[in-house]
Design a protein around this motif. Structure first.
Motif, PDB file in Angstrom:
ATOM      1  N   THR A  42      66.657 -57.871 -27.243  1.00  0.00           N
ATOM      2  CA  THR A  42      65.487 -58.260 -28.026  1.00  0.00           C
ATOM      3  C   THR A  42      64.299 -57.403 -27.621  1.00  0.00           C
ATOM      4  N   VAL A  43      63.514 -57.003 -28.591  1.00  0.00           N
ATOM      5  CA  VAL A  43      62.248 -56.328 -28.326  1.00  0.00           C
ATOM      6  C   VAL A  43      61.150 -57.306 -28.709  1.00  0.00           C
ATOM      7  N   SER A  44      60.419 -57.778 -27.697  1.00  0.00           N
ATOM      8  CA  SER A  44      59.405 -58.798 -27.931  1.00  0.00           C
ATOM      9  C   SER A  44      58.195 -58.522 -27.055  1.00  0.00           C
ATOM     10  N   SER A  45      57.002 -58.596 -27.647  1.00  0.00           N
ATOM     11  CA  SER A  45      55.752 -58.372 -26.912  1.00  0.00           C
ATOM     12  C   SER A  45      55.787 -57.061 -26.136  1.00  0.00           C
ATOM     13  N   LYS A  46      56.319 -56.032 -26.783  1.00  0.00           N
ATOM     14  CA  LYS A  46      56.396 -54.687 -26.198  1.00  0.00           C
ATOM     15  C   LYS A  46      57.255 -54.644 -24.931  1.00  0.00           C
ATOM     16  N   TRP A 131      61.330 -47.488 -30.739  1.00  0.00           N
ATOM     17  CA  TRP A 131      61.280 -48.798 -30.097  1.00  0.00           C
ATOM     18  C   TRP A 131      60.023 -49.569 -30.487  1.00  0.00           C
ATOM     19  N   THR A 132      58.995 -48.871 -30.909  1.00  0.00           N
ATOM     20  CA  THR A 132      57.761 -49.546 -31.302  1.00  0.00           C
ATOM     21  C   THR A 132      57.899 -50.279 -32.632  1.00  0.00           C
ATOM     22  N   THR A 133      58.952 -49.993 -33.384  1.00  0.00           N
ATOM     23  CA  THR A 133      59.140 -50.617 -34.694  1.00  0.00           C
ATOM     24  C   THR A 133      60.200 -51.718 -34.675  1.00  0.00           C
ATOM     25  N   ASN A 135      61.743 -55.280 -33.844  1.00  0.00           N
ATOM     26  CA  ASN A 135      61.178 -56.601 -33.569  1.00  0.00           C
ATOM     27  C   ASN A 135      62.182 -57.713 -33.836  1.00  0.00           C
TER      28      ASN A 135
END
Length: 300
Positions: A42-46, A131-133, A135
């Motif tokens: 998961t990618v969450s809160s950077k 990775w910044t995109t 979510n």
């Protein structure tokens, strides 16, 4: 076998995780490893989390993760008879970068993005998703263990062509350097992104995340096998020893140990019913008799 270095966080009969400050302790500078394949990410809160465990923060500029903004890739169908999604479902060994027509220069690249997302991208292409995109929660399909190595994620866990997307393995990065342990301890480089502690460090002052040479690394517990030689037989743990049966290889040096039982004999509960009693004979050719109505006059 002395140099077997399997990833583990559990103590086993054959060995236990190498101590963080022991010689050979392993530290990795990239977020994802082969042990993560099959897990959710998961990618969450950077932050990148693997089944809830922190792996790295995401630098908004990506440079802290050793990455650059990926290129924009086209997704032109190879022909008007088959879309990129349909073509990738074929799982053909001659598609994408393996296509002999592309290799010979007879035709231009086709399905550029779709090919990258199934680990068949063309040489020089970086069609990874930033990775910044990201979510959502994904499923890790495959990992290349190196900084910037290709990682294939799946949106639904099936790891098939249509649901896959490719990203690059980010270097570990923290927005606050004080969250890591800065060290000048000596390390050996196993390969890019992987360090091994050169010698035992005492007192031990290394945290789970360290900074060495301005680069962040995370401790990765690896198995250290128990020594079990003629000169130093294994002491054993869990009331059992990593003993080997006598055979033609060790018969001249085999030593009988009385300190513990072999691994084959582990304490457990068995219900002695009819099926189990029959198994003694069918599997071990042993006769076991059941007696009923036996009267005793004293305790055994």
């Amino acid at each position: 076998r002395e140099r077997v270095h399997t990833s583990t966080e559990q103590t086993l009969h054959a060995g236990s995780p190498r101590e963080r400050c022991a010689a050979g302790s392993r530290f990795v500078g990239f977020a994802l490893t082969l042990a993560d394949v099959g897990k959710s990410i998961t990618v969450s809160s950077k932050q990148v989390l693997v089944e809830g465990e922190w792996r790295t923060d995401v630098d908004p500029a990506l440079s802290g993760n050793g990455l650059a903004e990926p290129m924009t890739c086209s997704n032109l169908d190879k022909s008007d008879k088959m879309t990129c999604s349909e073509y990738n479902r074929l799982q053909s060994w001659t598609r994408c970068r393996r296509d002999p027509e592309v290799a010979s220069g007879a035709i231009d690249k086709y399905c550029q993005q779709a090919c990258f997302d199934v680990a068949l991208g063309y040489e020089g292409d970086d069609c990874s998703r930033s990775w910044t995109t990201l979510n959502l929660t994904y499923h890790v399909c495959s990992v290349t263990e190196s900084p910037g190595g290709l990682v294939i994620l799946s949106t639904d866990g099936s790891c098939t062509g249509e649901d896959q997307l490719g990203v690059l393995n980010p270097q570990i990065w923290l927005p606050d350097p004080s969250s890591s342990t800065e060290t000048d301890a000596a390390f050996d480089t196993l390969k890019p992104g992987i360090l091994l502690l050169s010698g035992e460090l005492a007192p031990c002052n290394l945290g789970d995340v360290i900074t060495s040479g301005g680069v962040y690394y995370r401790h990765q517990p690896r198995l250290q096998l128990n020594e079990n030689s003629v000169s130093q037989p294994a002491v054993g743990s869990f009331e059992v020893c990593p003993t080997a049966p006598k055979n033609f290889v060790n018969e001249d040096s085999c030593q009988l140990q009385t300190t513990c039982r072999p691994i084959a004999f582990i304490t457990g509960e068995v219900t002695l019913d009819q099926t189990i009693l029959e198994t003694f004979y069918t599997s071990g050719n042993k006769y076991v008799y059941a007696m009923t109505g036996l009267r005793t006059s004293s305790s055994p």
